[in-house]
Design an enzyme around this catalytic site. Structure first.
Site, short mmCIF file in Angstrom:
data_model
loop_
_atom_site.label_atom_id
_atom_site.label_comp_id
_atom_site.label_asym_id
_atom_site.label_seq_id
_atom_site.Cartn_x
_atom_site.Cartn_y
_atom_site.Cartn_z
N HIS A 34 0.84 -1.21 0.00
CA HIS A 34 0.00 0.00 0.00
C HIS A 34 0.87 1.26 0.00
CE1 HIS A 34 -2.74 -2.88 2.30
NE2 HIS A 34 -3.49 -2.54 1.27
N VAL A 173 4.91 -5.33 -4.61
CA VAL A 173 5.95 -5.34 -3.58
C VAL A 173 5.96 -6.72 -2.92
CG1 VAL A 173 6.75 -4.30 -1.42
CG2 VAL A 173 5.68 -2.87 -3.17
P1 AMP Z 1 -6.33 -3.73 -0.64
O1 AMP Z 1 -6.24 -2.97 0.63
O2 AMP Z 1 -5.90 -5.16 -0.53
O3 AMP Z 1 -7.68 -3.55 -1.34
O4 AMP Z 1 -5.26 -3.09 -1.62
C1 AMP Z 1 -5.31 -1.71 -1.93
C2 AMP Z 1 -4.39 -1.44 -3.10
O5 AMP Z 1 -3.07 -1.81 -2.78
C3 AMP Z 1 -4.79 -2.24 -4.35
O6 AMP Z 1 -4.65 -1.43 -5.50
C4 AMP Z 1 -3.79 -3.36 -4.34
O7 AMP Z 1 -3.52 -3.89 -5.62
C5 AMP Z 1 -2.57 -2.66 -3.78
N1 AMP Z 1 -1.64 -3.67 -3.22
C6 AMP Z 1 -1.92 -4.61 -2.30
N2 AMP Z 1 -0.84 -5.37 -2.07
C7 AMP Z 1 0.15 -4.91 -2.88
C8 AMP Z 1 1.51 -5.29 -3.12
N3 AMP Z 1 2.09 -6.31 -2.48
N4 AMP Z 1 2.21 -4.57 -4.01
C9 AMP Z 1 1.65 -3.54 -4.69
N5 AMP Z 1 0.37 -3.13 -4.51
C10 AMP Z 1 -0.37 -3.81 -3.62
#
Ligand code: AMP
Length: 283
Positions: A34, A173
């Site tokens: 994030h 990441v």
């Molecule tokens: P979430 O809170 O899981 O809905 O994720 C919020 C945003 O963070 C989304 O656009 C995800 O794709 C991104 N995200 C989650 N994990 C990662 C990661 N390991 N690397 C890059 N972006 C991420």
């Protein structure tokens, strides 16, 4: 940093904000994945808004809405330290008040992969993303490549509905052992955590045979299944080698492809993907 919990106040703050404004939508329990989105948004915009909303609409009835990890105080501290301007934390009643009955449905690309495994999931995602964009009016919106199909769906959504925000995609990441950072990794036991890098290993194997010149998509899928089969704790949902734009399964690797998979480890479903684009060495 302003902490806002009502739609009305967020609309007001957006109207008064210095532009360009970048939006980072999240479900909280923030990690370095994030924060990579937040940092990118900070570099590129005068104002950064991060939303934290565990969107009930994108969880199926048998899924983990009630147990989804939450730590708002820590999240706010991280966002403050990253010099975010506004944290937007609406509750479910604020986003879906009584009488709410409008949904956004992207067809085609939502019918496969995660859409098939999680019926209704993408309708929840596209509805909330449309609402967040309507409320925050961002010049740019930041999403992670980690959720590869979501990237395709959100790009389609903003194009089809002329939402007027640029979609910026940030690379996945990973932990040192290759596991993609995810809030759901918190569910894994120690033993399960040790098994979890098998997703990344399977993607690396696909890339390896592709780099050796293999262009038959089924051969890549077979290699990936083979890697997953070697990990007793891993239960395969799907492996996919698909056109990166339409997500239709490929026979030949003759264009930009997204290689993805879903694997259950214990009770936890994990997803991961890479893009094969003709030589780039990510991840
Ligand atoms: P979430 O809170 O899981 O809905 O994720 C919020 C945003 O963070 C989304 O656009 C995800 O794709 C991104 N995200 C989650 N994990 C990662 C990661 N390991 N690397 C890059 N972006 C991420």
């Amino acid at each position: 940093m302003k902490v806002i919990s009502t739609v009305q106040e967020m609309v007001q703050a957006s109207r008064q904000a210095e532009r360009p404004l970048g939006l980072v939508p999240t479900m909280g329990y923030l990690h370095e994945g994030h924060m990579a989105l937040v940092r990118r948004a900070r570099q590129e915009n005068r104002t950064v808004v991060t939303s934290i909303f565990v969107n009930p609409l994108q969880f199926g009835p048998q899924e983990d809405l009630a147990t989804y990890p939450r730590d708002t105080e820590r999240d706010l501290r991280l966002l403050r330290d990253a010099r975010v301007d506004v944290a937007f934390l609406p509750n479910a009643e604020e986003m879906y008040p009584p009488g709410f009955c409008t949904f956004v449905d992207v067809q085609g690309v939502t019918s496969r992969l995660e859409g098939e495994r999680r019926p209704g999931h993408f309708r929840g995602v596209t509805t909330v993303v449309t609402k967040l964009i309507a409320i925050v009016r961002p010049d740019r919106s930041y999403f992670g490549q980690k959720d590869g199909q979501q990237v395709v769906v959100v790009k389609r959504l903003t194009l089809d509905l002329n939402l007027g925000t640029e979609i910026v995609i940030v690379p996945t990441v990973r932990e040192a052992d290759g596991l993609a950072l995810s809030s759901r990794n918190a569910y894994l036991s120690e033993q399960e955590r040790r098994a979890a890098p098998v997703l990344h290993r399977s993607l690396c194997r696909a890339r390896e045979v592709w780099e050796q010149g293999q262009r038959d998509a089924e051969a890549l899928r077979e290699e990936m299944r083979g890697v997953i089969a070697q990990e007793p704790l891993a239960h395969l949902g799907y492996v996919s080698v698909a056109d990166a734009g339409t997500l239709e399964e490929l026979r030949r690797l003759d264009r930009l492809a997204m290689v993805s998979l879903a694997v259950r480890i214990g009770k936890t479903w994990l997803i991961d993907n890479i893009v094969l684009d003709g030589g780039e060495k990510e991840p």
